[in-house]
Design an enzyme around this catalytic site. Structure first.
Site, mmCIF file in Angstrom:
data_model
loop_
_atom_site.group_PDB
_atom_site.id
_atom_site.type_symbol
_atom_site.label_atom_id
_atom_site.label_comp_id
_atom_site.label_asym_id
_atom_site.label_seq_id
_atom_site.Cartn_x
_atom_site.Cartn_y
_atom_site.Cartn_z
ATOM 1 N N SER A 62 0.064 12.631 6.086
ATOM 2 C CA SER A 62 -0.683 12.329 7.303
ATOM 3 C C SER A 62 -0.900 13.536 8.210
ATOM 4 C CB SER A 62 0.002 11.213 8.082
ATOM 5 O OG SER A 62 1.306 11.601 8.431
ATOM 6 N N HIS A 66 -1.409 5.126 4.958
ATOM 7 C CA HIS A 66 -2.634 5.768 5.452
ATOM 8 C C HIS A 66 -3.790 5.622 4.473
ATOM 9 C CE1 HIS A 66 -1.695 7.624 9.276
ATOM 10 N NE2 HIS A 66 -0.513 7.975 8.811
ATOM 11 N N LYS A 102 -2.069 -0.348 10.643
ATOM 12 C CA LYS A 102 -3.078 0.713 10.696
ATOM 13 C C LYS A 102 -4.454 0.108 10.393
ATOM 14 C CE LYS A 102 0.043 4.578 10.241
ATOM 15 N NZ LYS A 102 1.254 4.783 9.457
HETATM 16 C C1 PLP Z 1 2.708 4.615 9.721
HETATM 17 C C2 PLP Z 1 3.530 4.848 8.545
HETATM 18 C C3 PLP Z 1 4.701 4.107 8.311
HETATM 19 C C4 PLP Z 1 5.229 3.130 9.324
HETATM 20 O O1 PLP Z 1 4.436 1.991 9.421
HETATM 21 P P1 PLP Z 1 4.807 0.871 10.485
HETATM 22 O O2 PLP Z 1 4.277 -0.392 9.910
HETATM 23 O O3 PLP Z 1 4.160 1.255 11.762
HETATM 24 O O4 PLP Z 1 6.295 0.857 10.596
HETATM 25 C C5 PLP Z 1 5.385 4.330 7.141
HETATM 26 N N1 PLP Z 1 4.958 5.238 6.231
HETATM 27 C C6 PLP Z 1 3.856 5.970 6.425
HETATM 28 C C7 PLP Z 1 3.417 6.953 5.387
HETATM 29 C C8 PLP Z 1 3.108 5.811 7.584
HETATM 30 O O5 PLP Z 1 2.028 6.551 7.785
#
Ligand code: PLP
Length: 394
Positions: free
Chosen positions: A182, A210, A241
């Site tokens: 990310s 992502h 997301k």
């Molecule tokens: C955003 C993200 C998470 C965490 O996700 P949540 O549902 O907000 O806890 C875990 N792994 C990756 C790669 C992320 O980008």
């Protein structure tokens, strides 16, 4: 007595502030969207994970409301006591069919999905081989388990192969990677990873937070983008997301793995079930994407447009096809000053510097959404050009 720790914490907070790593929070007083209202001004938002713009989609908000009317506000229970409604199973099945996996288990967050993934499956006889840029939640999840740990250089397939050779003695081995890194907007080489996994008899676990919902022709994530559907054993993802941006996470994959997680995964067993409104809205989000790929096409076109333009005006960028566009500034201080300048002029972007990214590789990370209009992207590019000249980057 609180006093002894109080002064220590105050000192630590002071150090964080002085080093420029203090994380301030800006208050938004509108819905999450491509244009948001903050307490000070309206800004075009280029830093949300709201990839498909679903966070303010009316059909999704309506689905949350009607589900709440029918199923209530919450269950006040973990899943195995009295926290499973038919809609929780429906969402799990919806995710499984969308990702073409055997089964899915829901968690309060993807952070929890990763936190509870490894300890139930592996012990000291096994080996976990992990990409060095993996997300914090994978790192923590792996720490909670007694398996041998190996770390390979980011996306470096030769180094991965070395680690697979070194760990030959282990009972089971698993390669663990983010689908998308990310900070860089780069995509894991899942095709090669799956080939190596076959050659060395290892499992493949991918955290696709992502990418689920918008990477790949039908939004099925990096597995679709790299043509390895069915070859990845476990996919973790988030509902926080692209899939609406509410909250919640999941682990999806091989049937027996998911069954063991339901029996043994601690964040699942000892934490409240997902609220009905989130469940209903998330089912709606996946159905929207499955029935109509226009938002996916839109984000892919927006990404191409922005990546082309920002390079044309002279910035270096990282990544290739992903809507995360790291615009390289290199200098830590300039990255944060330039991001602040852009914010004050109506474009919300965030600077990332050491220790979040390597020294000398500070950047402003832009995140494109299908909700961005061409006009909004042009405004951002215009301001990037102005700011880039002002701060002598271009
Ligand atoms: C955003 C993200 C998470 C965490 O996700 P949540 O549902 O907000 O806890 C875990 N792994 C990756 C790669 C992320 O980008």
């Amino acid at each position: 007595m609180y006093n002894s720790i109080k002064s220590r914490l105050k000192n630590e907070l002071k150090e964080i502030k002085e080093s420029g790593r203090f994380k301030d929070e800006r208050k938004i007083i509108s819905k999450q969207n491509s244009l948001i209202t903050t307490e000070k001004l309206d800004v075009i938002n280029f830093c949300a994970n709201n990839y498909l713009g679903l966070a303010s989609n009316q059909e999704i908000i309506d689905a949350a409301k009607t589900t709440m009317d029918q199923y209530g506000f919450g269950l006040a229970s973990v899943r195995f006591i009295c926290g499973t409604q038919n809609i929780h199973k429906e969402l799990e099945n919806t995710i499984s069919s969308f990702l073409e996996t055997e089964d899915t288990i829901l968690y309060a967050a993807a952070f929890d999905a990763n936190g509870g993934l490894f300890e139930p499956l592996f012990d000291a006889q096994d080996a976990i081989i992990s990409d060095s840029l993996n997300h914090a939640s994978l790192i923590d999840g792996i720490r909670l388990c007694k398996a041998q740990r190996y770390r390979y250089l980011n996306n470096d397939m030769d180094d991965l192969e070395n680690k697979l050779k070194e760990s030959q003695h282990s009972r089971n081995r698993v390669i663990v990677t983010d689908g998308v890194f990310s900070m860089d907007g780069t995509i894991a080489k899942l095709d090669i990873i799956c080939d190596l996994a076959e050659k060395y008899d290892a499992l493949v676990f991918v955290d696709d937070c992502h990418s689920t919902g918008f990477i790949g022709k039908q939004g099925k994530g990096t597995q679709e983008e790299l043509n390895v559907m069915g070859r990845v054993d476990v996919i973790t993802g988030t509902l926080g997301k692209a899939l609406g941006g509410g909250s919640g996470g999941f682990t999806s994959g091989k049937k027996e793995i998911i069954e063991i997680l339901r029996q043994k995964s601690r964040p699942y067993l000892f934490s409240n079930t997902l609220a009905p409104a989130i469940v209903g809205a998330s089912i709606k989000a996946i159905n929207l994407i499955s029935n109509d790929n226009s938002l996916i096409l839109k984000i892919q076109n927006n990404t191409k447009y922005f990546r082309n333009k920002i390079q044309k005006i002279g910035f270096d960028i990282k990544g290739d096809i992903h809507p995360i566009v790291p615009v390289m500034i290199y200098d830590d201080k300039i990255a944060s000053e330039m991001a602040d300048y852009m914010y004050d002029n109506g474009v919300y972007v965030v600077g990332f510097s050491y220790p979040v990214v390597p020294k000398g590789l500070a950047r402003i990370r832009v995140q494109i959404s299908s909700s961005h209009t061409k006009d909004q992207m042009d405004k951002a590019i215009g301001l990037f050009e102005k700011a880039g000249k002002k701060f002598k980057i271009i």
